[in-house]
Structure formats: structure tokens, C-alpha cells
Design a protein around this motif. Structure first.
Motif: not given
Length: 418
Positions: A330-349
Motif C-alpha cells: 500500500l501507498r501512504l496517502l498522507r500523515h498529520w500530527g495532533g498536539v497531545m497534552d500528556m499528564t504524568m499518570d496518563g489520566s485527565p484533569i
């Protein structure tokens, strides 16, 4: 709410799709709102919708510095699931899954939920036992979970490498049948349209540049379109959470990283489910357009850029071919990035902040898109009552100071663990 018949859709098509009514108003900012939500992504829009729907608070503005759908809500791999196993996360994500199941009806907008199933592979006997423990925890919370043996999995998902020469031998899998995907753009548009119908002002191209504070209480925001007063302010800006919070004098236990996603050229139906690689961080599904959508680990540096680098592209491609070698054609059509806000325990606030009437929704790590409905539901409750809903009560900002973390191993790497 206005519905469109098949005939009306057909007549619009004949006119070249011209003169469609606006899905939401291009609102001009007022001087004061009861609540201002900063961030017009999925979480911000959902919060505004549930403030109006559940709590009758309709004098609400959603401020988006770009355009609706231009942030992480439009830059993800669209997966929804509730296969968590830590107290706090388990009931929260299951409530989100239940809201997903009725969301199209609730919003009167098709979010294209596809409950195709979420399959997490096991590559050792020990990992199979860990999956059994997860499945039992899920079942104890009333969440659907199945364990499939290698042979059962092969009958359902035949197009993986089950050979004796496989680099990561497949022993079986844990499956959540109710999980699947939803159309990310439709989720943003559906919440925006529904919130607008209830009187919420959605204000695009309006960046918040500072906070107005009087006596330890936040009373408004400074924006590129002038000062806007507010009885309460909620922040829901994903990867830019730390940057915005600093404008209010807050230092948060959050790092921002780039998470890349990829899509191939369109092909005939090949993968019916969401498949997750159990020996690393990789996930793949097939979109309604036929492209394979997949992603992997974070880029290993802090960034606010919506693009990634080639080493991660290489790593993700290697994992894809390790479990399904035929994807090499398969040919790769496109890729992109999202900006992730990462906490130290992997869970949200989702919580109040030290500043009165300033509320925080962030630190979503890998759980942001799937959490959208429950995040909006509980954040709206927190703002409306100045107190948490029982489902987000564990997601406090203070837990990092007190050492009471919600360490969700297995939901995805967090900074320092990837």
C-alpha cells in the motif's frame, strides 16, 4: 430541529450544493457571558452543549482561535472504546461509550458511529492472562469484554500474520464489541450545530490572550477581539493547555507532544475492526473511504507543531508490517500530527483551579476523542455547580501534589514511559 428530506438533499445537489443554510451562526462576541469556554474542539463544544441542554445555561460563548474542527478533534484516529480497568477511568469511559451510542439521535446529526469492535492482540501467554484480568474487571463494571483464543481470532480476523515465523506470535486477543470508530468532523459539527440551536455563541478566530482577575476570581478574558466578561471560564484547549494556563499564572503537570497519524490509499474492505498491536503502541482501522487509518507512539520531544518526523513514520510502518506483511504493497496517502497534552499518570484533569471560577479540562493523553461526550457532560456539571460530577471527581489537579495518581497502564504510553 430542522431535518432534511431526501428530496431536499437532492435539490441542493442539483444546485451544485449552493445556498445551504449555515450549520451554526457566525456569532459576534457580547460584552459578557455567564460562561466562556476557551477552545472550540470536541470537548469545548460538548461542554457548551451540555451546559445548555442539561443545566439550562444558554448565555455561553465558545471561543476558538482558529476554526471549528481545525485542532485535535479533526486530527485523530477516531477510535471510541471503554476497555479501561482503573477505578476512576473505568466508569468514566463507559459513560462516554453509552453517550456515544445515543449521540446521533441526541444531536440530530449523524456522527457515523461504527461499533465494529476493538481487538487488542496478545503476543504471549502472560499477556493473555493480563487480558483476562482486564476483561474480568470490565465485566465487573458491566462493560462488555470477550477473550478470543488464537483460533477464534483467526476466524474473525484472518488477515494477520499467524505463521510460526511471525516476529510477534499471536496468542489471542481481548475484544470489546461495542467499541469502534466515529467520524471526527461530524462530531465537531454535530456538537457545534446542536449548541448553536440552544443559543450558544460560537466565535471562531478569537484567540484568548489573557485572563481578567479581580480579587482571586476570574471575571473574563482578554481576546484578539476585545475583552469579554464571564461569570465562569472553562479551559479546554488540548495540547495548548499549559501555554494557556500560564497566562493565568498556573503551572501544570502536563507536557505537550506530537502524536502522528497516517492514512493509506483507499482499498476494498480488508479490516473490519479496530486492531491494536499488543507488544507496542500501534492501532489500525479502515475508514469509510477505504483508507487504512493508523497511528503509533509519540514523537519523543516536546512540541506544539502539528507535524511529526520520519523516525516515527519508520517505526509505525515496521509494526504494521510485522503483524500484517501484505500491507507493504500500500501507498501512504498522507500523515498529520495532533498536539497531545500528556499528564504524568496518563489520566485527565477535569477540575476547579486555584483561581475561583476558572476551570480546567485537559491532560487527555491518548483518551481525548473517545472521552468527548463524558468530558463535556462532567465539565459542564463542574462549571454549573462549582463542584465535580461523581464521574470526574477523581480527576483533580491536586492529585499530583498529593501523590494519588490514576496510573492507567495499558491505555498508552505517557511521558517517561514510551
Amino acid at each position: 430541529m430542522k431535518r432534511y428530506s431526501a428530496w431536499k438533499l437532492f435539490t441542493h445537489a442539483l444546485r451544485g450544493h449552493k445556498d445551504w443554510p449555515e450549520a451554526w451562526r457566525a456569532a459576534e462576541p457580547k460584552k459578557h457571558y455567564d460562561v466562556v469556554i476557551v477552545g472550540g474542539g470536541g470537548h469545548g463544544l460538548a461542554t457548551a452543549y451540555y451546559l445548555a441542554r442539561n443545566h439550562g445555561i444558554t448565555n455561553v460563548a465558545v471561543l476558538e482561535r482558529g476554526w471549528i474542527g481545525g485542532g485535535n478533534v479533526g486530527r485523530n484516529t477516531t477510535i471510541v472504546r471503554s476497555n479501561y480497568m482503573i477505578d476512576g477511568n473505568t466508569p468514566f469511559y463507559e459513560w462516554s461509550m453509552k453517550l456515544w451510542e445515543g449521540l446521533s439521535h441526541d444531536l440530530n446529526f449523524n456522527v457515523m458511529l461504527s461499533q465494529r469492535g476493538h481487538v487488542m492482540l496478545a503476543h504471549s501467554a502472560d499477556q493473555m492472562q493480563a487480558h483476562v484480568r482486564r476483561a474480568n474487571t470490565m465485566r465487573a463494571h458491566g462493560i462488555d469484554a470477550e477473550i478470543l483464543s488464537r483460533d477464534e481470532l483467526r476466524r474473525e480476523v484472518p488477515d494477520l500474520d499467524y505463521s510460526d515465523e511471525a516476529r510477534f506470535p499471536i496468542h489471542g486477543a481481548i475484544v470489546q464489541r461495542r467499541a469502534g470508530t466515529a467520524r471526527h468532523d461530524a462530531v465537531a459539527w454535530g456538537y457545534a450545530r446542536a449548541a448553536d440551536r440552544l443559543g450558544v455563541d460560537i466565535i471562531e478566530h478569537c484567540e484568548v490572550t489573557g485572563f481578567v482577575e479581580e480579587g482571586g476570581r476570574v471575571t473574563g478574558v482578554e481576546t484578539t477581539r476585545g475583552r469579554i466578561g464571564a461569570g465562569a471560564v472553562g479551559m479546554a484547549v488540548a495540547g495548548h493547555t499549559s501555554e494557556l494556563a500560564r497566562k493565568a499564572g498556573l503551572e501544570l503537570p502536563i507536557e505537550s507532544h506530537v502524536l502522528q497519524a497516517f492514512v493509506t490509499e483507499g482499498i476494498k474492505p480488508l479490516i473490519d475492526q479496530v486492531i491494536v498491536f499488543g507488544a507496542g503502541h500501534f492501532y489500525i482501522s479502515q475508514s469509510d473511504k477505504g483508507g487504512l487509518v493508523f497511528g503509533g507512539d509519540l514523537d519523543g520531544y516536546n512540541s506544539y507543531a502539528q507535524r511529526g518526523n520520519l523516525p516515527v513514520v519508520h517505526n509505525v510502518a515496521e509494526i504494521a508490517l510485522a503483524i500484517a506483511p501484505h500491507l507493504s504493497r500500500l501507498r501512504l496517502l498522507r500523515h498529520w500530527g495532533g498536539v497531545m497534552d500528556m499528564t504524568m499518570d496518563g489520566s485527565p484533569i477535569i477540575a476547579r483551579t486555584p483561581l475561583d471560577r476558572l476551570y480546567l479540562n485537559g491532560g487527555w493523553c491518548y483518551g481525548g476523542f473517545k472521552a468527548t461526550p463524558a468530558s463535556g457532560w462532567t465539565f459542564a456539571h463542574t462549571i454549573a455547580h462549582d463542584a465535580p460530577h461523581e464521574l470526574n471527581a477523581p480527576f483533580t489537579l491536586d492529585r499530583f501534589r498529593e501523590g494519588v495518581q490514576i496510573d492507567e497502564g495499558g491505555s498508552g504510553p505517557v511521558p517517561g514511559h514510551h
